[in-house]
Design an enzyme around this catalytic site. Sequence first.
Site, PDB file in Angstrom:
ATOM      1  N   SER A  75       0.793  -1.229   0.000  1.00  0.00           N
ATOM      2  CA  SER A  75       0.000   0.000   0.000  1.00  0.00           C
ATOM      3  C   SER A  75       0.825   1.279   0.000  1.00  0.00           C
ATOM      4  CB  SER A  75      -0.966   0.014   1.183  1.00  0.00           C
ATOM      5  OG  SER A  75      -0.271   0.187   2.393  1.00  0.00           O
ATOM      6  N   LYS A  83       0.474   4.615   6.737  1.00  0.00           N
ATOM      7  CA  LYS A  83      -0.176   5.389   5.671  1.00  0.00           C
ATOM      8  C   LYS A  83       0.342   6.822   5.708  1.00  0.00           C
ATOM      9  CE  LYS A  83      -2.928   1.915   4.828  1.00  0.00           C
ATOM     10  NZ  LYS A  83      -2.390   0.918   3.980  1.00  0.00           N
TER      11      LYS A  83
END
EC number: 3.4.21.89
Length: 175
Positions: free
Chosen positions: A41, A82
């Site tokens: 990700s 993230k």
Amino acid sequence: MKERTIFQKFIHTLVDILVLLSLAWFIVYSFFSLYRVSGHSMEPALSTGDTVLIDELSYRFIKPKRMDIVLFQRADKSYNMKRIVGLPGETVIIQNGRIYINGELLETTKISPIALPGLAKNPVELGKDEYFLIGDNTDSSEDSRFQNIGNVHFAQIRGRVWFRLLPLRKMKLIV
């Protein structure tokens, strides 16, 4: 006499090196933690198998900034990494594959175009201690766009990804 001087210099140098290594070890293990990246990700910034240092100290004194990569704890107690795109008090919306903050386009080349806006297809208003996080590789990222992550509270953020240690050929500061 000369042999003793060389031996003494060697011992002094060895002691200096040991003191520096001990100090470095103390600093790293007191204020940082190691984390091994899993998943895709955050590619291309971080890849599966990378080992990074997490700065757990700085957010005690300063607030997280937009575009920081952070390690945070999910509701299920697992950890994810993230990038922060939305800050407390802002409104985030994703339209036509792009992120808008308070109606202004977020100009960045770090995040891939977004095919699935999820919750952010409608305006997402962030509370006074909430952040909106997105993975750089949006097609492979479970992030604030989805109900099971949602807005991330400051208390969930463990620290900022600061430095990639491994692999050695990719060692660098993360900005």
